[in-house]
Design a protein around this motif. Structure first.
Motif, PDB file in Angstrom:
ATOM      1  N   UNK A 175       0.840  -1.199   0.000  1.00  0.00           N
ATOM      2  CA  UNK A 175       0.000   0.000   0.000  1.00  0.00           C
ATOM      3  C   UNK A 175       0.880   1.256   0.000  1.00  0.00           C
ATOM      4  N   UNK A 176       1.950   1.193   0.775  1.00  0.00           N
ATOM      5  CA  UNK A 176       2.842   2.351   0.899  1.00  0.00           C
ATOM      6  C   UNK A 176       3.586   2.604  -0.420  1.00  0.00           C
ATOM      7  N   UNK A 177       4.104   1.544  -1.017  1.00  0.00           N
ATOM      8  CA  UNK A 177       4.818   1.712  -2.287  1.00  0.00           C
ATOM      9  C   UNK A 177       3.872   2.320  -3.324  1.00  0.00           C
ATOM     10  N   UNK A 178       2.630   1.837  -3.361  1.00  0.00           N
ATOM     11  CA  UNK A 178       1.663   2.355  -4.341  1.00  0.00           C
ATOM     12  C   UNK A 178       1.355   3.827  -4.135  1.00  0.00           C
ATOM     13  N   UNK A 179       1.237   4.221  -2.861  1.00  0.00           N
ATOM     14  CA  UNK A 179       0.938   5.636  -2.567  1.00  0.00           C
ATOM     15  C   UNK A 179       2.043   6.544  -3.075  1.00  0.00           C
ATOM     16  N   UNK A 180       3.275   6.018  -3.092  1.00  0.00           N
ATOM     17  CA  UNK A 180       4.416   6.832  -3.520  1.00  0.00           C
ATOM     18  C   UNK A 180       4.573   6.905  -5.030  1.00  0.00           C
ATOM     19  N   UNK A 181       3.745   6.199  -5.774  1.00  0.00           N
ATOM     20  CA  UNK A 181       3.906   6.177  -7.232  1.00  0.00           C
ATOM     21  C   UNK A 181       2.955   7.182  -7.880  1.00  0.00           C
ATOM     22  N   UNK A 182       3.511   8.133  -8.618  1.00  0.00           N
ATOM     23  CA  UNK A 182       2.654   9.081  -9.338  1.00  0.00           C
ATOM     24  C   UNK A 182       1.909   8.364 -10.454  1.00  0.00           C
ATOM     25  N   UNK A 183       2.520   7.333 -10.989  1.00  0.00           N
ATOM     26  CA  UNK A 183       1.961   6.636 -12.145  1.00  0.00           C
ATOM     27  C   UNK A 183       2.006   5.124 -11.909  1.00  0.00           C
ATOM     28  N   UNK A 184       1.154   4.627 -10.995  1.00  0.00           N
ATOM     29  CA  UNK A 184       1.242   3.199 -10.649  1.00  0.00           C
ATOM     30  C   UNK A 184       0.679   2.315 -11.755  1.00  0.00           C
ATOM     31  N   UNK A 185       1.131   1.049 -11.817  1.00  0.00           N
ATOM     32  CA  UNK A 185       0.536   0.116 -12.767  1.00  0.00           C
ATOM     33  C   UNK A 185      -0.935  -0.104 -12.438  1.00  0.00           C
TER      34      UNK A 185
END
Ligand code: GTP
Ligand code: SPV
Ligand code: MN
Length: 610
Positions: free
Chosen positions: A486-496
């Protein structure tokens, strides 16, 4: 006979760091091998080890005309798959291992291991195997050293990793490395000095596959097989690397990676997590049945994914080869793998033909009239048992696949557009469904269940939760792992974008509803066109489904009843699964991220709205 340190450093390259020499000497003093060999990864070394294994009977050289430079190994009948019941995470605090791992107290485990490893290599050579996971020198690569008393393991490591002098040179430059010790647990000399003859597949009934996440160490005893013994793979690249990734902000995943190019030339990258023996290798080498699309392979089993400076997620394949399931591989299902196996292959537990070649169930429609089965016995089609073990495997380097991507060794990885989660589900789960966003995608990944396969011991076909296809491979608390996602995803401006797929749905009479393999390009095309903003979708319980007109079924003879059933969602069955999910989540207590509780509530809302 204790090994003295002179024996240990004999053959060590002059630049070998003292810390490595000391560690090797310490393990040698404990295990007491009669010789120590530092592997350089050269061709001469390969040939010497192959000859040695042929002489000991571990390897059968295949017919050099039909299958040049290839070998068959047959394991003990009790050493054919990963042993999850004997696999441990030895964290200081049991809650760090979590309810889904076997935990053992690290101090007690060290005592157990000291007893098992004492003298365990007597009469054998201990090989020092330096290796790089990821292209040597890539900023995303990580180093390791495996000590093993199995030449079979060395030759597999040589294909599955970048092994030898180059990796050692990086270690000499001071780079961090993970220590991993492996013994088959079959010494040739006992404590009194009595010798016993070797066997073709040495191993031990007692098996321990242990991980120490705080010190990032691996100790494996008693098995010579696959993920139990090739410590680079599940032990390092998943269990230990998942812990490193948690600490450093990246993801170590049981995923294939591929590039798919549209007829218009647009490149997409996809990563997919399916449980063991659920189709990663096959999908990684997909030959699309829809015209104009092209697939290139980046990896077939493990992905290390890092957030990039542009807010996208970048993946590398840390491995150098494929350790793939043989049964079911054929010209019809996976021609790319089959062609890759034409030379320089190690086969384990497949059947031997009378002309010195290999065979397994599914390779040809009709089996040969006579074979030697995986246990070395005569076999005919009337024998009534499989000729190859269901978890028989091939080891081959990735560059032998004609679909290998020119960027498969790109040091910074490839940018991921789409993540798929899947499993074997005879019912309920639709062919493809798009998650409503990252948090819903994490919920979907966390709640995947799948019918068990022969890749590990256990009941084949039993349905079990296999979150992110990482149940046997997550090196820490599964709920903390979800929090990390969840944390990694929040940090992605352009997540998969995240999708759920299921190639394994069955009709009431037991037939597969979906043809699978090359035709899996069809639902994937829809996923990629969603990324491209070219197609719409229909909101449903599981997520967003394709509109009928958007799924390319040209040239496919799919009965309309089957198509309807592939996407049918029974609200009662989904409500029952939601109940099971609630019970499943409860074992994680306070550690369960609140986002997943909310996602369960949203799922129940969607079910109630039908
Ligand atoms: P590990 O190496 O254990 O992690 O497995 P994997 O996920 O790479 O599995 P693999 O691709 O080797 O597939 C395992 C089995 O599933 C083989 O027997 C395949 O023939 C079968 N399989 C793969 N894809 C499909 C599919 O689309 N449909 C059906 N019905 N079977 C498939
Ligand atoms: C798996 O079981 O997921 C494999 C094979 O890829 S092994 O290397 O044995 O883990
Ligand atoms: Mn795997």
């Amino acid at each position: 006979m204790a090994t003295d340190s002179a024996v240990v450093i004999d053959g060590a390259p002059t630049n070998t760091p003292q810390a490595l020499v000391d560690w090797v000497a310490g393990v040698a003093a404990l295990t007491q091998p009669s010789a120590v060999h530092w592997c350089d990864g050269s061709v001469d070394e390969r040939i010497t080890l192959e000859s040695l294994l042929v002489a000991s009977g571990t390897f059968i050289r295949l017919n050099p005309v039909l299958r040049p430079d290839s070998f068959l190994a047959r394991s003990e009948p009790g050493d054919v798959a990963r042993v999850e019941a004997s696999t441990y995470i030895c964290s200081a605090d049991p809650t760090d291992a979590g309810p889904t791992n076997n935990w053992a107290d690290p101090t007690q485990m060290r005592t157990t291991l000291a007893g098992l490893f004492a003298g365990s290599m007597r009469g054998r050579t201990m090989y020092v195997v330096p290796f790089s996971m990821g292209p040597v020198g890539s900023p995303l690569a990580r180093l390791g050293v495996e000590l093993t008393d199995s030449a079979y393991v060395v030759l597999n490591m040589r294909m599955m990793t970048r092994m030898g002098a180059d990796a050692l040179a990086r270690i000499a430059e001071g780079e961090y490395w993970v220590p991993a010790v492996h013994s088959v647990g079959y010494p040739l000399i006992d404590g009194y000095g009595n010798r016993r003859p070797d066997v073709t597949w040495p191993c031990n009934d007692t098996k321990y596959i242990t991980h120490f996440p705080e010190t990032r160490e691996i100790w494996s005893f008693g098995s010579g097989y696959g993920g139990n013994a090739l410590l680079s793979k599940k032990c390092f690249a998943l269990r230990i690397a998942s812990v490193i990734g948690r600490d450093e902000g990246w993801l170590a995943e049981h995923m294939l990676v591929l590039r798919m190019t549209s007829p218009a030339g647009r490149e997409y990258h996809l990563a997919a997590a399916f449980p063991s023996a659920c189709g990663k290798t096959n999908l990684a080498m997909l030959r699309p049945t829809i015209p104009g699309w092209k697939v290139e392979t980046v990896g077939d089993d493990i992905a290390w994914m890092h957030p990039g400076p542009d807010g996208r997620l970048y993946a590398i394949n840390p491995e150098r080869g494929f350790f793939g399931v043989a049964p079911g591989t054929s010209e019809g299902t996976n021609p790319v793998a089959l062609h890759a196996l034409s030379h320089d292959v190690i086969f384990t537990n497949v059947a031997l033909t009378d002309d010195g070649d290999v065979w397994w169930e599914g390779l040809t429609k009709t089996p040969p009239a006579h074979l030697i089965d995986w246990q070395g016995h005569d076999w005919t089609p009337e024998s009534g048992r499989p000729a190859a073990h269901p978890n028989s495997r091939f080891t081959v380097t990735a560059d032998q696949a004609e679909t290998i991507s020119p960027d498969w060794e790109a040091p910074d990885g490839v940018p991921i557009d789409v993540i798929l989660f899947g499993g074997r589900r005879a019912s309920n789960v639709p062919l493809i469904s798009e998650s409503y966003g990252w948090e819903h995608g994490v919920f979907v990944g966390a709640t995947v269940s799948s019918e068990q396969t022969a890749a590990a011991e256990g009941t084949v076909g039993a349905l079990r939760r296999d979150p992110f296809a990482m149940l046997p491979f997550c090196g820490y608390n599964m709920a903390d792992y979800w929090t990390h996602w969840l944390k990694v995803g929040k940090g992605l401006a352009n997540p998969p974008r995240i999708f759920q797929v299921n190639w394994f749905r069955k009709a009431a009479d037991g037939h597969w509803l979906w043809p699978g393999f090359g035709d899996n390009s069809r639902p994937i095309e829809w996923a990629l066109r969603r990324v491209g903003g070219e197609v719409g979708a229909v909101a449903a319980i599981s997520g967003r489904l394709p509109r009928p007109e958007d799924l390319n079924l040209d040239g496919l003879r799919l009965p309309s009843a089957d198509l309807a059933e592939l996407f049918s969602l029974d609200p009662h069955a989904w409500a029952d699964e939601a109940t099971l999910t609630e019970a499943y989540f409860s074992q994680f207590g306070d550690k369960l991220p609140a986002e997943l509780t909310s996602q369960l509530a949203e799922l129940r809302d969607r079910i109630a709205r039908v």
